[in-house]
Design a protein around this motif. Structure first.
Motif, PDB file in Angstrom:
ATOM      1  N   VAL A   1       0.827  -1.215   0.000  1.00  0.00           N
ATOM      2  CA  VAL A   1       0.000   0.000   0.000  1.00  0.00           C
ATOM      3  C   VAL A   1       0.856   1.259   0.000  1.00  0.00           C
ATOM      4  N   GLY A   2       2.150   1.107  -0.278  1.00  0.00           N
ATOM      5  CA  GLY A   2       2.992   2.274  -0.478  1.00  0.00           C
ATOM      6  C   GLY A   2       3.914   2.650   0.651  1.00  0.00           C
ATOM      7  N   ILE A   3       3.936   1.863   1.726  1.00  0.00           N
ATOM      8  CA  ILE A   3       4.889   2.141   2.801  1.00  0.00           C
ATOM      9  C   ILE A   3       6.279   1.767   2.294  1.00  0.00           C
ATOM     10  N   PRO A   4       7.241   2.683   2.336  1.00  0.00           N
ATOM     11  CA  PRO A   4       8.544   2.454   1.696  1.00  0.00           C
ATOM     12  C   PRO A   4       9.306   1.264   2.285  1.00  0.00           C
ATOM     13  N   LYS A   5      10.014   0.555   1.423  1.00  0.00           N
ATOM     14  CA  LYS A   5      10.871  -0.543   1.848  1.00  0.00           C
ATOM     15  C   LYS A   5      12.283  -0.007   2.006  1.00  0.00           C
ATOM     16  N   VAL A   6      12.596   0.398   3.236  1.00  0.00           N
ATOM     17  CA  VAL A   6      13.877   1.028   3.544  1.00  0.00           C
ATOM     18  C   VAL A   6      14.537   0.261   4.687  1.00  0.00           C
ATOM     19  N   MET A   7      15.809  -0.034   4.563  1.00  0.00           N
ATOM     20  CA  MET A   7      16.524  -0.756   5.615  1.00  0.00           C
ATOM     21  C   MET A   7      16.439  -0.024   6.944  1.00  0.00           C
ATOM     22  N   HIS A   8      16.124  -0.767   8.004  1.00  0.00           N
ATOM     23  CA  HIS A   8      16.242  -0.227   9.360  1.00  0.00           C
ATOM     24  C   HIS A   8      17.655  -0.578   9.824  1.00  0.00           C
ATOM     25  N   THR A   9      18.556   0.324   9.595  1.00  0.00           N
ATOM     26  CA  THR A   9      19.989   0.040   9.716  1.00  0.00           C
ATOM     27  C   THR A   9      20.404  -0.522  11.076  1.00  0.00           C
ATOM     28  N   PRO A  10      19.883  -0.026  12.213  1.00  0.00           N
ATOM     29  CA  PRO A  10      20.318  -0.604  13.498  1.00  0.00           C
ATOM     30  C   PRO A  10      20.086  -2.107  13.600  1.00  0.00           C
ATOM     31  N   VAL A  11      18.991  -2.592  13.041  1.00  0.00           N
ATOM     32  CA  VAL A  11      18.707  -4.029  13.099  1.00  0.00           C
ATOM     33  C   VAL A  11      19.619  -4.796  12.145  1.00  0.00           C
ATOM     34  N   TRP A  12      19.784  -4.282  10.922  1.00  0.00           N
ATOM     35  CA  TRP A  12      20.687  -4.938   9.978  1.00  0.00           C
ATOM     36  C   TRP A  12      22.120  -4.960  10.505  1.00  0.00           C
ATOM     37  N   ALA A  13      22.542  -3.876  11.133  1.00  0.00           N
ATOM     38  CA  ALA A  13      23.915  -3.823  11.669  1.00  0.00           C
ATOM     39  C   ALA A  13      24.116  -4.878  12.749  1.00  0.00           C
ATOM     40  N   ALA A  14      23.126  -5.024  13.642  1.00  0.00           N
ATOM     41  CA  ALA A  14      23.230  -6.036  14.699  1.00  0.00           C
ATOM     42  C   ALA A  14      23.187  -7.446  14.113  1.00  0.00           C
ATOM     43  N   TYR A  15      22.454  -7.621  13.041  1.00  0.00           N
ATOM     44  CA  TYR A  15      22.380  -8.916  12.362  1.00  0.00           C
ATOM     45  C   TYR A  15      23.748  -9.318  11.817  1.00  0.00           C
ATOM     46  N   PHE A  16      24.420  -8.392  11.144  1.00  0.00           N
ATOM     47  CA  PHE A  16      25.740  -8.697  10.598  1.00  0.00           C
ATOM     48  C   PHE A  16      26.812  -8.763  11.689  1.00  0.00           C
ATOM     49  N   LEU A  17      26.606  -8.020  12.762  1.00  0.00           N
ATOM     50  CA  LEU A  17      27.619  -7.956  13.812  1.00  0.00           C
ATOM     51  C   LEU A  17      27.588  -9.177  14.722  1.00  0.00           C
ATOM     52  N   LYS A  18      26.385  -9.658  15.061  1.00  0.00           N
ATOM     53  CA  LYS A  18      26.317 -10.791  15.997  1.00  0.00           C
ATOM     54  C   LYS A  18      25.195 -11.787  15.712  1.00  0.00           C
ATOM     55  N   GLY A  19      24.563 -11.678  14.569  1.00  0.00           N
ATOM     56  CA  GLY A  19      23.581 -12.684  14.191  1.00  0.00           C
ATOM     57  C   GLY A  19      22.234 -12.552  14.856  1.00  0.00           C
ATOM     58  N   SER A  20      21.922 -11.402  15.442  1.00  0.00           N
ATOM     59  CA  SER A  20      20.629 -11.215  16.088  1.00  0.00           C
ATOM     60  C   SER A  20      19.580 -10.788  15.067  1.00  0.00           C
ATOM     61  N   TYR A  21      18.318 -10.931  15.441  1.00  0.00           N
ATOM     62  CA  TYR A  21      17.216 -10.642  14.520  1.00  0.00           C
ATOM     63  C   TYR A  21      16.344  -9.490  15.001  1.00  0.00           C
ATOM     64  N   GLY A  22      16.882  -8.653  15.867  1.00  0.00           N
ATOM     65  CA  GLY A  22      16.133  -7.492  16.323  1.00  0.00           C
ATOM     66  C   GLY A  22      15.361  -7.751  17.599  1.00  0.00           C
TER      67      GLY A  22
END
Length: 567
Positions: free
Chosen positions: A163-184
């Motif tokens: 419905v038009g809500i932008p698909k934009v990375m939520h960087t803090p969650v992605w950073a934690a995912y790459f840093l220690k494998g967490s999912y937010g």
């Protein structure tokens, strides 16, 4: 079990609500209906499980016509609740009608009375406010977003994108995912501006007060502190009685029921309980997957489990040739990073169940977290990734300015001992939330309702509250559970070792599927937040045999499929 959606504000319209429903139609293929008024729209994708008549379709009006509800899930104790609601004249045999009557009578105070899995949205036509609530452990999803002056919610993130809500990375969650494998954290997602209502919480949002202030309705910590620690005999008797009741409640359905099993202790218990409650003349289909790799397969254990039951065992072969298509397909349905090849393989069981017209599946999730069954509870290795001995992540491949945007995740330590604090982390922040999300999406992509009897809150609370010696006797984990089933199965099954991994993901990536994954890795390396040279160097080493684990390779590939259409 269904999909729900809604809009509050100027964007509420038939067009908007139908768009929301369209993208989650797989969740409820049996009916699709909506209700629209000025400033409010509610919609429902129905998977018919209890009361298959159209009278049980949603949105549903309360008896006094004040409330309009859409509801995703099952209230297993609806028959018991109906007896407490004797003043109402029910016109269906659905749990939905009982739930709405309970809200009419008790309001939000109904929530602790519910034994089930649910996401609920109820519009009060008098107060002009929307009530939202989610079950204790967050089995059923509820995502929301404020966008251009309106409030949206849905069962899946893709509906909000649609419905038009932008698909934009939520960087803090992605950073934690790459840093220690967490999912937010439990209230956030991988996408900016899209959040989720936490399990065990509710909120009220009105046109007059256009904001969300979630409040906890489930006080797990207090419940644990007030649950008595029992003797061995008392615990065995009490827990086994609750096990039987949890299974009994989850047999309530007007459609066929099957079960997923592996070769471990939890499946042994599930099978024992099913045996106890299934009518003698009735059979049940069991589903399991295998990959023709003896290092990982549990097929021998599974066949031994069901050998004397007479149940049909559906054995689904997971092959490397299926992986590329499955990654793309399941990435679409997941909307966020998920758990690798085991999730791909697990999805095949639900496809097979749908092919056999079995829309309800029982599963054994939750025992390890309640009974401290993972090795790290007692070994001191507190990694968020089970079953690896080397680092599961390689944050050096991500640019430092990207990683700096991560924020510290505070899981809380509400108990006076490390064991229960780890269990608490896994139940509410890490293992259970991510497993429930993975499994909800791969079951619902085929219109299958997945029921988790071992996550009955009564079972979780009773086991969690017991002292460590009841969970681990120095030799065996979950030893009380083994005591419960040891007279029902051969000891080779009861004392079977726990396997952390169930697919040859590591080997297939490095050998059989190396050409495909090489292409994926090269594409991932082109993202502007990635150090291309580092990625390619690590991939080269992986292919040369430095491959003790493959979690980080999966991270890169999974991220590629989730991000390539949005960045």
């Amino acid at each position: 079990m269904c999909g729900i959606a809604g809009v509050l504000g100027a964007a509420a319209s038939e067009n908007t609500i139908t768009q929301l429903l369209e993208k989650q139609r797989h969740r409820g293929p049996d009916a699709e209906q909506f209700w629209v008024q000025p400033q409010i729209a509610l919609g429902h994708n129905r998977l018919s499980i209890i009361d298959l008549s159209t009278a049980a379709n949603q949105p549903m009006y309360s008896h006094d016509k004040r409330y309009v509800m859409v509801f995703n899930g099952e209230i297993y104790n609806y028959k018991e609740l109906q007896k407490e609601l004797s003043e109402f004249r029910f016109t269906t045999t659905s749990d939905s009608e009982v739930l709405l009557a309970a809200y009419q009578k008790w309001g939000q105070a109904m929530l602790p009375k519910l034994n089930g899995m649910f996401s609920i949205a109820i519009w009060d036509t008098v107060k002009q406010e929307l009530f939202l609530a989610r079950d204790r452990f967050g089995v059923k999803p509820l995502y929301y977003s404020f966008h251009e002056g309106s409030f949206y919610f849905a069962s899946e993130i893709k509906s909000l994108f649609h419905v038009g809500i932008p698909k934009v990375m939520h960087t803090p969650v992605w950073a934690a995912y790459f840093l220690k494998g967490s999912y937010g954290m439990p209230d956030e997602t991988f996408w900016d501006g899209i959040q989720q209502l936490r399990g065990g919480h509710y909120t009220v949002i009105s046109l007059a007060n256009f904001k969300i202030e979630p409040k906890s309705w489930y006080d797990f910590i207090k419940n644990i502190q007030t649950t008595p620690q029992l003797s061995e005999g008392e615990l065995r008797e009490s827990y086994e009685a609750l096990l039987h009741d949890a299974i009994r409640l989850r047999f309530r359905a007007d459609v066929p029921i099957g079960m997923n099993i592996s070769g471990g202790l939890d499946s042994s218990i599930l099978l024992a309980m099913v045996n106890a409650h299934l009518p003698s003349e009735q059979k049940i289909d069991a589903f399991t997957f295998y990959s023709n790799d003896a290092r990982y397969d549990e097929l021998e254990w599974v066949e031994n489990l069901v050998a004397n039951t007479g149940y049909d065992l559906n054995k689904v072969l997971f092959t490397p040739g299926a992986v590329p298509e499955l990654i793309e397909k399941i990435s679409y349905f997941q909307d966020e990073p998920f758990g690798g090849f085991p999730t791909l393989a697990y999805s095949l069981l639900f496809e097979q169940a749908r092919n056999k017209n079995i829309p309800v599946i029982l599963d054994g999730q939750g025992m390890d977290e309640a009974w401290a069954g993972y090795d790290y509870y007692f070994s001191g290795n507190n990694s968020l990734i089970q079953g690896v001995t080397t680092s599961p992540v390689h944050p050096e491949i991500i640019h430092k300015d990207f990683l700096r945007q991560k924020r510290t995740e505070n899981y809380g330590t509400p108990f006076d001992n490390a064991l229960q604090n780890l269990q608490y982390r896994d139940l509410f922040y890490t293992k259970i939330p991510r497993a429930l999300r993975f499994n909800d999406r791969i079951s619902m992509m085929y219109g299958i309702e997945l029921r988790e009897p071992f996550l009955d809150y009564r079972l979780v609370e009773l086991a969690f509250a017991q002292k460590a010696s009841m969970k681990h006797n120095g030799t065996d984990s979950k030893w009380m559970l083994r005591e419960i089933v040891k007279d029902k199965f051969d000891n080779t099954i009861v004392f079977a070792p726990k396997k952390a991994l169930q697919t040859p993901q590591r080997e297939w990536i490095g050998k059989t599927l190396q050409a495909e994954f090489k292409e994926y890795v090269h594409e991932f390396s082109k993202f502007d937040f990635v150090n291309c040279e580092q990625v390619l160097a690590i991939w080269d080493q992986y292919c040369k045999g430095n491959n003790d684990n493959s979690f980080y390779i999966w991270q890169w590939v999974n991220s590629l499929f989730l991000l390539h259409k949005s960045l």
